[in-house]
Design an enzyme around this catalytic site. Structure first.
Site, mmCIF file in Angstrom:
data_model
loop_
_atom_site.group_PDB
_atom_site.id
_atom_site.type_symbol
_atom_site.label_atom_id
_atom_site.label_comp_id
_atom_site.label_asym_id
_atom_site.label_seq_id
_atom_site.Cartn_x
_atom_site.Cartn_y
_atom_site.Cartn_z
ATOM 1 N N HIS A 66 0.830 -1.209 0.000
ATOM 2 C CA HIS A 66 0.000 0.000 0.000
ATOM 3 C C HIS A 66 0.863 1.258 0.000
ATOM 4 C CE1 HIS A 66 0.839 1.149 4.164
ATOM 5 N NE2 HIS A 66 0.712 -0.124 4.501
ATOM 6 N N GLU A 85 -1.744 -7.318 7.579
ATOM 7 C CA GLU A 85 -0.394 -7.072 8.084
ATOM 8 C C GLU A 85 -0.130 -7.878 9.347
ATOM 9 O OE1 GLU A 85 2.546 -6.785 7.731
ATOM 10 O OE2 GLU A 85 3.084 -4.671 7.476
#
Length: 226
Positions: A10, A109
């Site tokens: 990202h 994550e």
């Protein structure tokens, strides 16, 4: 050509700028982060680029908004079939893409637990005060209150098996004699986060996480697994 897995981290956030570990905290991209993702998309996504939308079979995305927004900014027209409400405006028209989009916890994550929102120097200071020594290596030590390397390997191995069984094996089994696909292309795109994508690359090559990663992936960075 063998089917590939494209990995995209990202774009920039305020926490990635100052080195704070960002796992479950759901923060947006910065304006500069959005701009850089758009530039990456223009350079690497298209019919004559590295990532060819018409060859994508499936897209895996983290449940975090910063990853989902990054996919939106790549300007792929998935016929509006995003499994979330858009997090912002995108350019139209997008690049036609028939790939299915799936949000999965397997590519979220690393759960940093007690280390969420703090920097590596701060973590080393805390561990020294706790009598754990000055050194800290997430690939070896993991995160108290969060995930350890064995937890990460378990969920990533599950994701890798899914990619190979659902998307790559059908493509590899439908090859013409010249090696070109006669069926699905099998390319897969994953949009997620820095630590988890580096861990994915390790497990993809059958390495243990304690071996440590062999590459860096900056915010908005792109990599290829085959």
């Amino acid at each position: 050509m063998a089917p590939r897995v494209f990995i995209i981290r990202h774009g920039e956030t305020e926490w990635s700028l100052n080195g704070r570990h960002t796992g479950s905290t759901d923060i947006p991209l910065t304006a500069n982060g959005e701009k850089r993702v758009k530039t990456t998309g223009n350079a690497l996504v298209g019919k004559d680029r590295l990532i060819v939308p018409s060859k994508l079979e499936h897209i895996y995305v983290s449940p975090r908004k910063r990853a989902q927004r990054t996919l939106e900014l790549l300007n792929l027209d998935t016929k509006g079939h995003l499994p979330w409400e858009p997090h912002g405006k995108t350019e139209t028209p997008g690049i036609p893409c028939s790939a299915s989009v799936e949000v999965t916890e397997d590519i979220r994550e690393w759960d940093y637990g007690d280390y969420e929102g703090i920097t590596s120097p701060e973590i080393r200071r805390i561990r020294k005060e706790q009598g754990l020594g000055e050194g800290w290596d997430i690939w070896r030590d993991g995160c108290p209150g969060g995930e350890y390397p064995t937890d990460i390997a378990e969920r990533l191995d599950r994701l890798i098996d899914d990619i190979r069984d659902r998307w790559h094996r059908p493509a590899m089994e439908n090859r013409r004699k010249d090696g070109h696909p006669s069926g699905p292309n099998g390319d897969v795109l994953i949009v997620a986060h820095g630590h988890i994508l580096r861990a994915l690359a390790l497990r993809w090559t059958r390495k243990e996480l304690h071996d440590g990663p062999a590459f860096l992936l900056e915010a908005g960075g792109v990599g290829t697994l085959r």
